[in-house]
Write a protein that holds these residues in place. Sequence first.
Motif, PDB file in Angstrom:
ATOM      1  N   PHE A  37      -6.858  29.347 -19.657  1.00 56.77           N
ATOM      2  CA  PHE A  37      -6.874  30.159 -18.427  1.00 56.77           C
ATOM      3  C   PHE A  37      -8.100  30.392 -17.926  1.00 56.77           C
ATOM      4  CE2 PHE A  37      -3.251  32.143 -21.120  1.00 56.77           C
ATOM      5  CZ  PHE A  37      -2.447  31.338 -20.109  1.00 56.77           C
ATOM      6  N   ARG A  38      -9.326  30.031 -18.396  1.00 59.88           N
ATOM      7  CA  ARG A  38     -10.606  30.463 -17.784  1.00 59.88           C
ATOM      8  C   ARG A  38     -10.934  29.247 -16.905  1.00 59.88           C
ATOM      9  NH1 ARG A  38     -15.949  31.855 -21.474  1.00 59.88           N
ATOM     10  NH2 ARG A  38     -14.442  33.436 -22.087  1.00 59.88           N
ATOM     11  N   PRO A  39     -10.630  28.165 -17.255  1.00 61.34           N
ATOM     12  CA  PRO A  39     -10.822  26.922 -16.118  1.00 61.34           C
ATOM     13  C   PRO A  39      -9.984  27.383 -14.925  1.00 61.34           C
ATOM     14  CG  PRO A  39     -10.530  26.080 -18.436  1.00 61.34           C
ATOM     15  CD  PRO A  39     -10.095  27.428 -18.455  1.00 61.34           C
ATOM     16  N   VAL A  40      -9.143  27.898 -14.734  1.00 61.22           N
ATOM     17  CA  VAL A  40      -8.142  28.059 -13.835  1.00 61.22           C
ATOM     18  C   VAL A  40      -8.299  29.286 -13.122  1.00 61.22           C
ATOM     19  CG1 VAL A  40      -6.866  26.181 -14.334  1.00 61.22           C
ATOM     20  CG2 VAL A  40      -6.034  28.684 -15.019  1.00 61.22           C
ATOM     21  N   ARG A  41      -9.133  30.237 -13.616  1.00 57.71           N
ATOM     22  CA  ARG A  41      -9.331  31.747 -13.342  1.00 57.71           C
ATOM     23  C   ARG A  41      -9.186  32.055 -11.921  1.00 57.71           C
ATOM     24  NH1 ARG A  41     -14.131  34.996 -15.947  1.00 57.71           N
ATOM     25  NH2 ARG A  41     -12.916  34.086 -17.995  1.00 57.71           N
ATOM     26  N   GLY A  42      -9.886  31.435 -11.224  1.00 57.11           N
ATOM     27  CA  GLY A  42      -9.937  31.477  -9.510  1.00 57.11           C
ATOM     28  C   GLY A  42      -8.854  30.893  -8.773  1.00 57.11           C
TER      29      GLY A  42
ATOM     30  N   SER B 130      -4.886  29.870  -7.662  1.00 58.61           N
ATOM     31  CA  SER B 130      -3.614  30.556  -6.924  1.00 58.61           C
ATOM     32  C   SER B 130      -2.807  30.897  -8.232  1.00 58.61           C
ATOM     33  CB  SER B 130      -2.822  29.735  -5.866  1.00 58.61           C
ATOM     34  OG  SER B 130      -2.259  28.706  -7.010  1.00 58.61           O
ATOM     35  N   ALA B 131      -1.870  32.039  -7.770  1.00 61.16           N
ATOM     36  CA  ALA B 131      -1.054  32.656  -8.597  1.00 61.16           C
ATOM     37  C   ALA B 131      -0.047  31.555  -9.272  1.00 61.16           C
ATOM     38  CB  ALA B 131      -0.193  33.853  -7.964  1.00 61.16           C
ATOM     39  N   THR B 132       0.222  30.675  -8.459  1.00 60.48           N
ATOM     40  CA  THR B 132       1.255  29.733  -8.763  1.00 60.48           C
ATOM     41  C   THR B 132       0.820  28.796 -10.018  1.00 60.48           C
ATOM     42  OG1 THR B 132       2.104  29.441  -6.688  1.00 60.48           O
ATOM     43  CG2 THR B 132       2.812  27.575  -8.078  1.00 60.48           C
ATOM     44  N   THR B 133      -0.597  28.436  -9.786  1.00 65.03           N
ATOM     45  CA  THR B 133      -1.360  27.525 -10.880  1.00 65.03           C
ATOM     46  C   THR B 133      -1.370  28.429 -11.959  1.00 65.03           C
ATOM     47  OG1 THR B 133      -2.780  26.547  -9.099  1.00 65.03           O
ATOM     48  CG2 THR B 133      -3.563  26.493 -11.308  1.00 65.03           C
ATOM     49  N   LEU B 134      -1.730  29.804 -11.861  1.00 58.74           N
ATOM     50  CA  LEU B 134      -1.949  30.518 -13.126  1.00 58.74           C
ATOM     51  C   LEU B 134      -0.315  30.844 -14.003  1.00 58.74           C
ATOM     52  CD1 LEU B 134      -3.907  33.571 -11.806  1.00 58.74           C
ATOM     53  CD2 LEU B 134      -4.737  31.612 -13.607  1.00 58.74           C
ATOM     54  N   LEU B 135       0.476  30.880 -13.159  1.00 59.71           N
ATOM     55  CA  LEU B 135       2.054  30.863 -13.565  1.00 59.71           C
ATOM     56  C   LEU B 135       2.306  29.672 -14.283  1.00 59.71           C
ATOM     57  CD1 LEU B 135       4.476  32.844 -13.846  1.00 59.71           C
ATOM     58  CD2 LEU B 135       5.203  31.690 -11.647  1.00 59.71           C
TER      59      LEU B 135
ATOM     60  N   LEU C 249       5.933  53.405 -11.564  1.00 60.32           N
ATOM     61  CA  LEU C 249       4.577  53.918 -11.475  1.00 60.32           C
ATOM     62  C   LEU C 249       3.549  52.860 -11.029  1.00 60.32           C
ATOM     63  CD1 LEU C 249       4.579  55.675 -15.052  1.00 60.32           C
ATOM     64  CD2 LEU C 249       4.730  56.910 -12.786  1.00 60.32           C
ATOM     65  N   ALA C 250       4.040  52.462  -9.824  1.00 63.24           N
ATOM     66  CA  ALA C 250       3.365  51.397  -9.044  1.00 63.24           C
ATOM     67  C   ALA C 250       1.986  51.753  -8.703  1.00 63.24           C
ATOM     68  CB  ALA C 250       4.306  50.921  -8.026  1.00 63.24           C
ATOM     69  N   ARG C 251       1.160  50.813  -8.818  1.00 66.54           N
ATOM     70  CA  ARG C 251      -0.092  50.959  -8.207  1.00 66.54           C
ATOM     71  C   ARG C 251      -0.571  49.786  -7.694  1.00 66.54           C
ATOM     72  NH1 ARG C 251      -4.441  51.102 -12.849  1.00 66.54           N
ATOM     73  NH2 ARG C 251      -5.930  50.485 -11.028  1.00 66.54           N
ATOM     74  N   LYS C 252      -1.682  49.984  -6.631  1.00 67.13           N
ATOM     75  CA  LYS C 252      -2.223  48.981  -5.957  1.00 67.13           C
ATOM     76  C   LYS C 252      -3.230  48.141  -6.646  1.00 67.13           C
ATOM     77  CE  LYS C 252      -4.825  47.632  -1.778  1.00 67.13           C
ATOM     78  NZ  LYS C 252      -5.427  48.233  -0.700  1.00 67.13           N
ATOM     79  N   VAL C 253      -3.149  46.760  -6.865  1.00 72.78           N
ATOM     80  CA  VAL C 253      -3.995  45.884  -7.828  1.00 72.78           C
ATOM     81  C   VAL C 253      -4.788  45.079  -6.982  1.00 72.78           C
ATOM     82  CG1 VAL C 253      -3.997  44.333  -9.678  1.00 72.78           C
ATOM     83  CG2 VAL C 253      -2.429  46.331  -9.675  1.00 72.78           C
ATOM     84  N   THR C 254      -5.986  45.034  -7.172  1.00 75.84           N
ATOM     85  CA  THR C 254      -6.873  44.154  -6.249  1.00 75.84           C
ATOM     86  C   THR C 254      -7.548  43.031  -7.226  1.00 75.84           C
ATOM     87  OG1 THR C 254      -7.204  45.708  -4.492  1.00 75.84           O
ATOM     88  CG2 THR C 254      -8.816  43.822  -4.755  1.00 75.84           C
ATOM     89  N   VAL C 255      -7.342  41.818  -7.396  1.00 71.71           N
ATOM     90  CA  VAL C 255      -7.952  41.043  -8.105  1.00 71.71           C
ATOM     91  C   VAL C 255      -9.001  40.202  -7.443  1.00 71.71           C
ATOM     92  CG1 VAL C 255      -7.406  39.116 -10.046  1.00 71.71           C
ATOM     93  CG2 VAL C 255      -5.763  40.934  -9.603  1.00 71.71           C
ATOM     94  N   LYS C 256     -10.273  40.406  -8.023  1.00 71.69           N
ATOM     95  CA  LYS C 256     -11.360  39.468  -7.173  1.00 71.69           C
ATOM     96  C   LYS C 256     -12.154  39.087  -8.345  1.00 71.69           C
ATOM     97  CE  LYS C 256     -11.291  42.215  -2.964  1.00 71.69           C
ATOM     98  NZ  LYS C 256     -12.191  43.057  -1.975  1.00 71.69           N
TER      99      LYS C 256
END
Length: 298
Positions: A86-91, A93-98, A290-297
């Motif tokens: 996971f570290r090599p693909v951390r940045g 897209s969501a599709t790649t991570l999935l 209990l949704a919350r806004k998530v910002t991933v940077k």
Amino acid sequence: MPTLDIFLQQLVNALSLGGTYALLALGLAVVFSIMGLINFAHGELMTAAGYGLCFALIAGLPFGFAIFLGIVVAIVLVLLMERVAFRPVRGASATTLLLTSFAVSAILRVLFQNFVSARPQAVPMPARLSSMIEIGGLHIGLIQFISILVTFLVLIALSIFLRTTVMGRAMRAASEDFAIVRLMGIKANAVVATAFAISGLLAGIAGILWVAQRGSVDPLMGFLPVLKAFIAAIIGGLGSLSGAVAGGFLLGFIEVFLQAYLPESMLGYRDAFAILIVIAVLLMAPQGLLARKVTVKL
């Protein structure tokens, strides 16, 4: 058995099952809140903990140490996942991570099947765990009681960690905006690795509890519980840690009470009814309870 006793017994069953779902959903949510990643290899962490426990007991190690070893196996495995996969693909897209998480899951299942066994492996649990205890006239299985107690203790301990420690506060900040963590002078790698380690710890504990109740472990053991935990995380609101816990318990209650109170002729449709209830919940709260806004940077 009186109706009230039956209800209380089902309540205990729901707390036990829901607690396991809550631990797994929380492990998924911890990683997602920081990385935006749903780690579908989470189920294999359960399996790894189960095998660690199993082979430690077969080797004659004390039961307490075998439990510790099983949980350590899950934590070490998830840290290897994070570093290698996971570290090599951390940045990315969501599709790649999935896709990466699916690939890791598939690889681990194949490794379990080829190097351990494709068949269920009986786990030599201590006989005393199958005993019953009586609380207020209600007979509860010792494993169920331990499962409920451990679940609540772990949830309390994690809450304290997130609220009182530097790393816990850093993780909470990272779930909002990773730039804040950098301003705190904490390395991103340390925060992400800690999140994965916590997810491994939770999966390991859930795996031990799951094995203790079913008495065996196999390569596919973690698939269905983690799928249910993913549903629970969605019910609670992805990225919300408290939502993941609430969703886990809610799903456990839905499954147990449908099993207990549906007419016998309709038990075959239990899962369908459970999904309909989940859909109804999401129609009322599309972002989760209990949704919350998530910002991933990162």
